[in-house]
Motif scaffolding. Sequence first.
Motif, short mmCIF file in Angstrom:
data_model
loop_
_atom_site.label_atom_id
_atom_site.label_comp_id
_atom_site.label_asym_id
_atom_site.label_seq_id
_atom_site.Cartn_x
_atom_site.Cartn_y
_atom_site.Cartn_z
N UNK A 45 0.84 -1.20 0.00
CA UNK A 45 0.00 0.00 0.00
C UNK A 45 0.87 1.25 0.00
N UNK A 46 1.93 1.26 0.80
CA UNK A 46 2.82 2.42 0.86
C UNK A 46 3.57 2.62 -0.46
N UNK A 47 3.76 1.57 -1.22
CA UNK A 47 4.42 1.71 -2.52
C UNK A 47 3.43 1.98 -3.64
N UNK A 48 2.14 1.99 -3.32
CA UNK A 48 1.12 2.26 -4.31
C UNK A 48 0.91 1.11 -5.28
N UNK A 49 1.27 -0.09 -4.86
CA UNK A 49 1.19 -1.25 -5.73
C UNK A 49 -0.23 -1.81 -5.80
N UNK A 50 -0.90 -1.87 -4.68
CA UNK A 50 -2.20 -2.52 -4.66
C UNK A 50 -3.33 -1.56 -4.36
N UNK A 51 -4.53 -1.97 -4.72
CA UNK A 51 -5.73 -1.22 -4.36
C UNK A 51 -6.09 -1.55 -2.93
N UNK A 52 -6.70 -0.60 -2.25
CA UNK A 52 -7.10 -0.81 -0.87
C UNK A 52 -8.59 -0.52 -0.74
N UNK A 53 -9.26 -1.34 0.04
CA UNK A 53 -10.71 -1.15 0.22
C UNK A 53 -10.98 -0.05 1.24
N UNK A 54 -12.20 0.45 1.22
CA UNK A 54 -12.60 1.46 2.19
C UNK A 54 -12.51 0.91 3.62
N UNK A 55 -12.86 -0.34 3.80
CA UNK A 55 -12.78 -0.95 5.12
C UNK A 55 -11.34 -0.95 5.64
N UNK A 56 -10.39 -1.25 4.74
CA UNK A 56 -8.98 -1.30 5.15
C UNK A 56 -8.41 0.10 5.36
N UNK A 57 -8.90 1.08 4.61
CA UNK A 57 -8.50 2.47 4.86
C UNK A 57 -8.93 2.86 6.27
N UNK A 58 -10.14 2.49 6.63
CA UNK A 58 -10.64 2.80 7.97
C UNK A 58 -9.79 2.11 9.05
N UNK A 59 -9.41 0.87 8.83
CA UNK A 59 -8.59 0.15 9.81
C UNK A 59 -7.23 0.84 9.99
N UNK A 60 -6.62 1.28 8.90
CA UNK A 60 -5.33 1.98 9.00
C UNK A 60 -5.49 3.32 9.72
N UNK A 61 -6.56 4.04 9.42
CA UNK A 61 -6.80 5.32 10.09
C UNK A 61 -6.98 5.12 11.59
N UNK A 62 -7.72 4.11 11.96
CA UNK A 62 -7.92 3.81 13.39
C UNK A 62 -6.58 3.45 14.03
N UNK A 63 -5.79 2.64 13.37
CA UNK A 63 -4.49 2.22 13.90
C UNK A 63 -3.56 3.42 14.09
N UNK A 64 -3.68 4.42 13.21
CA UNK A 64 -2.85 5.62 13.31
C UNK A 64 -3.50 6.73 14.13
N UNK A 65 -4.73 6.50 14.59
CA UNK A 65 -5.50 7.49 15.35
C UNK A 65 -5.67 8.80 14.57
N UNK A 66 -6.03 8.66 13.28
CA UNK A 66 -6.28 9.83 12.44
C UNK A 66 -7.64 9.66 11.76
N UNK A 67 -8.17 10.76 11.25
CA UNK A 67 -9.38 10.70 10.46
C UNK A 67 -9.00 10.13 9.09
N UNK A 68 -9.79 9.24 8.54
CA UNK A 68 -9.45 8.67 7.23
C UNK A 68 -9.16 9.73 6.16
N UNK A 69 -9.80 10.88 6.24
CA UNK A 69 -9.56 11.93 5.24
C UNK A 69 -8.11 12.42 5.27
N UNK A 70 -7.45 12.29 6.42
CA UNK A 70 -6.06 12.71 6.53
C UNK A 70 -5.14 11.89 5.62
N UNK A 71 -5.58 10.70 5.26
CA UNK A 71 -4.78 9.86 4.38
C UNK A 71 -4.87 10.28 2.91
#
Length: 74
Positions: A45-71
Motif C-alpha cells: 500500500x505504501x508503494x502504491x502497488x495494490x488497491x485498498x478497500x474502504x474498510x482497510x482504509x478505515x482500519x489503518x486510520x484507526x491504527x494511526x488514530x487519524x481521520x481517514x480523510x487525513x490519508x
Amino acid sequence: MTTSKSESLRSRFAKNLKNLRNSQGISQEYLAELAGFHRTYVSQIERGVGNISLDNIEKLAIALSVDPIDLFKQ
C-alpha cells in the motif's frame, strides 16, 4: 477537487500513509499488527502497488488514530 496529473490518488494515499506512520515512529510491521494486516500488505500500500478497500482504509486510520480523510490530503 481533482487529482493532479502528476500525482494519482493512490500515490497520494501511499505517501500520506508512510508520512503519518513515520511521524508517529511506527514500523510497517507494528502498523500492520495494529490494523490486523500482514506487513507485506502495508508495504504494498505504501508503494502504491495494490488497491485498498474502504474498510482497510478505515482500519489503518484507526491504527494511526487519524481521520481517514487525513490519508488523502494534499
